[in-house]
Scaffold this motif. Structure first.
Motif, mmCIF file in Angstrom:
data_model
loop_
_atom_site.group_PDB
_atom_site.id
_atom_site.type_symbol
_atom_site.label_atom_id
_atom_site.label_comp_id
_atom_site.label_asym_id
_atom_site.label_seq_id
_atom_site.Cartn_x
_atom_site.Cartn_y
_atom_site.Cartn_z
ATOM 1 N N GLU A 2 42.798 48.041 40.362
ATOM 2 C CA GLU A 2 43.560 47.944 41.589
ATOM 3 C C GLU A 2 44.635 46.722 41.186
ATOM 4 O OE1 GLU A 2 44.617 49.534 44.094
ATOM 5 O OE2 GLU A 2 42.724 50.917 44.012
ATOM 6 N N LEU A 3 44.039 45.593 40.724
ATOM 7 C CA LEU A 3 44.707 44.364 40.244
ATOM 8 C C LEU A 3 45.881 44.703 39.217
ATOM 9 C CD1 LEU A 3 43.149 43.230 42.433
ATOM 10 C CD2 LEU A 3 43.358 40.973 40.884
ATOM 11 N N LYS A 4 45.509 45.594 38.233
ATOM 12 C CA LYS A 4 46.314 46.037 37.201
ATOM 13 C C LYS A 4 47.573 46.898 37.610
ATOM 14 C CE LYS A 4 43.102 45.678 33.367
ATOM 15 N NZ LYS A 4 42.163 46.634 32.584
ATOM 16 N N ASN A 5 47.109 47.672 38.796
ATOM 17 C CA ASN A 5 48.191 48.674 39.351
ATOM 18 C C ASN A 5 48.979 48.173 40.486
ATOM 19 O OD1 ASN A 5 48.011 51.114 37.650
ATOM 20 N ND2 ASN A 5 46.074 50.464 37.789
ATOM 21 N N GLY A 6 48.823 46.796 40.744
ATOM 22 C CA GLY A 6 49.694 46.218 42.102
ATOM 23 C C GLY A 6 48.987 45.886 43.144
ATOM 24 N N GLY A 7 47.659 46.139 43.302
ATOM 25 C CA GLY A 7 46.703 45.747 44.259
ATOM 26 C C GLY A 7 46.777 44.221 44.367
ATOM 27 N N THR A 8 46.265 43.956 45.466
ATOM 28 C CA THR A 8 46.118 42.335 45.901
ATOM 29 C C THR A 8 44.692 42.150 46.236
ATOM 30 O OG1 THR A 8 48.324 42.418 46.693
ATOM 31 C CG2 THR A 8 47.143 40.415 47.523
ATOM 32 N N ALA A 9 44.223 40.763 45.761
ATOM 33 C CA ALA A 9 42.752 40.489 45.979
ATOM 34 C C ALA A 9 42.538 38.971 46.758
ATOM 35 C CB ALA A 9 41.694 40.635 44.982
ATOM 36 N N PHE A 10 41.921 38.844 47.661
ATOM 37 C CA PHE A 10 41.766 37.458 48.392
ATOM 38 C C PHE A 10 40.112 37.231 48.086
ATOM 39 C CE2 PHE A 10 45.785 38.218 49.781
ATOM 40 C CZ PHE A 10 46.627 37.002 49.885
ATOM 41 N N GLY A 11 40.144 35.821 47.678
ATOM 42 C CA GLY A 11 38.583 35.513 47.467
ATOM 43 C C GLY A 11 38.253 34.255 48.389
ATOM 44 N N ALA A 12 37.087 34.273 48.776
ATOM 45 C CA ALA A 12 36.327 32.946 49.619
ATOM 46 C C ALA A 12 35.619 32.100 48.636
ATOM 47 C CB ALA A 12 35.825 33.597 50.945
ATOM 48 N N TYR A 13 36.093 30.844 48.621
ATOM 49 C CA TYR A 13 35.382 30.043 47.654
ATOM 50 C C TYR A 13 34.730 29.113 48.275
ATOM 51 C CZ TYR A 13 37.492 32.582 43.740
ATOM 52 O OH TYR A 13 37.767 33.641 42.538
ATOM 53 N N ASP A 14 33.460 28.760 47.968
ATOM 54 C CA ASP A 14 32.803 27.693 48.309
ATOM 55 C C ASP A 14 32.491 26.693 47.004
ATOM 56 O OD1 ASP A 14 31.082 25.607 49.291
ATOM 57 O OD2 ASP A 14 29.565 26.545 50.245
ATOM 58 N N GLY A 15 33.653 25.799 46.830
ATOM 59 C CA GLY A 15 33.560 25.007 45.592
ATOM 60 C C GLY A 15 34.126 26.102 44.377
ATOM 61 N N ASP A 16 33.088 26.203 43.571
ATOM 62 C CA ASP A 16 33.588 27.082 42.297
ATOM 63 C C ASP A 16 32.728 28.559 42.508
ATOM 64 O OD1 ASP A 16 35.210 25.499 41.072
ATOM 65 O OD2 ASP A 16 33.601 24.818 39.717
ATOM 66 N N THR A 17 32.096 28.820 43.817
ATOM 67 C CA THR A 17 31.338 29.981 44.097
ATOM 68 C C THR A 17 31.992 30.847 44.847
ATOM 69 O OG1 THR A 17 29.305 28.711 43.830
ATOM 70 C CG2 THR A 17 28.919 30.831 44.740
ATOM 71 N N LEU A 18 32.438 32.095 44.230
ATOM 72 C CA LEU A 18 32.883 33.166 45.033
ATOM 73 C C LEU A 18 31.872 33.736 46.186
ATOM 74 C CD1 LEU A 18 35.650 35.064 45.604
ATOM 75 C CD2 LEU A 18 34.108 36.631 44.266
ATOM 76 N N VAL A 19 32.238 33.644 47.526
ATOM 77 C CA VAL A 19 31.333 34.149 48.559
ATOM 78 C C VAL A 19 31.601 35.260 49.374
ATOM 79 C CG1 VAL A 19 30.336 31.682 48.763
ATOM 80 C CG2 VAL A 19 32.281 32.235 50.081
ATOM 81 N N GLY A 20 33.041 35.563 49.265
ATOM 82 C CA GLY A 20 33.442 36.818 49.770
ATOM 83 C C GLY A 20 34.862 37.251 49.207
ATOM 84 N N PHE A 21 35.163 38.578 49.203
ATOM 85 C CA PHE A 21 36.591 38.990 48.536
ATOM 86 C C PHE A 21 36.708 40.423 49.331
ATOM 87 C CE2 PHE A 21 33.383 41.267 46.069
ATOM 88 C CZ PHE A 21 34.418 42.366 45.555
#
Length: 175
Positions: free
Chosen positions: A62-81
């Protein structure tokens, strides 16, 4: 403090931080736009290596083809996306799909998913979408989450997505 940040292609490895496990008490089926409850009572395990690889592959596609992603970070740890797919759908080509949406087990029910949905909604509006299309897992937690964000069962089911996951609950959210 959890921060919501737009993710990049090279952030895909962070998906391994996510623990998608959950206790599932109830799932839904949808017939003629009506939800029917089925009590289950089982533990859904975290992803195995093949599962992580499949999710990371979808994210990267998806990101290579124009999609968009958002992540939730607690410090350096991804806790949601969440990932907004690149392909417009629907008879009017006015819908963008929420392709992936996960919050790690210990961070659920804290508003993180809603914050990610808000960012994905803004991105979809910027791209010209009028609706989000959601092919939700049939679990009570997922369906209730999307409903609480303003989504509703759709009568216009995307055939391609239905074929991939026929048990999913198909919803739309007006933007």
């Amino acid at each position: 403090m959890v921060s919501i940040i737009q993710m990049k292609l090279e952030d895909s490895f962070r998906i391994r931080d996510i623990d998608r496990s959950e206790t599932i008490e109830l799932v839904y089926t949808c017939k003629n736009e009506v939800l029917e409850e089925i009590k289950t009572g089982h533990e859904c395990p975290n992803w195995k290596e093949d599962d992580y690889n499949a999710v990371i592959s979808r994210y990267e596609y998806e990101l290579k083809n124009g999609g968009t992603a958002f992540g939730a970070y607690d410090g350096d740890t991804l806790v949601g996306f969440g990932v907004l797919a690149n392909k417009f759908r629907g008879k009017e080509n006015d819908r963008l799909q929420i392709d992936l949406m996960y919050v790690t087990r210990d961070y659920r029910r804290q508003g993180i998913g809603r914050r990610i949905m808000d960012e994905l909604s803004k991105a979809a509006i910027e791209k010209g979408a009028k609706y989000l299309y959601i092919s939700s897992t049939e679990t009570e937690s997922a369906v209730n989450f999307y409903t609480s964000c303003g989504s509703a069962i759709t009568s216009e089911i995307d055939e391609e997505l239905f074929e991939k996951e026929p048990c999913d609950i198909h919803m739309i959210k007006r933007l």
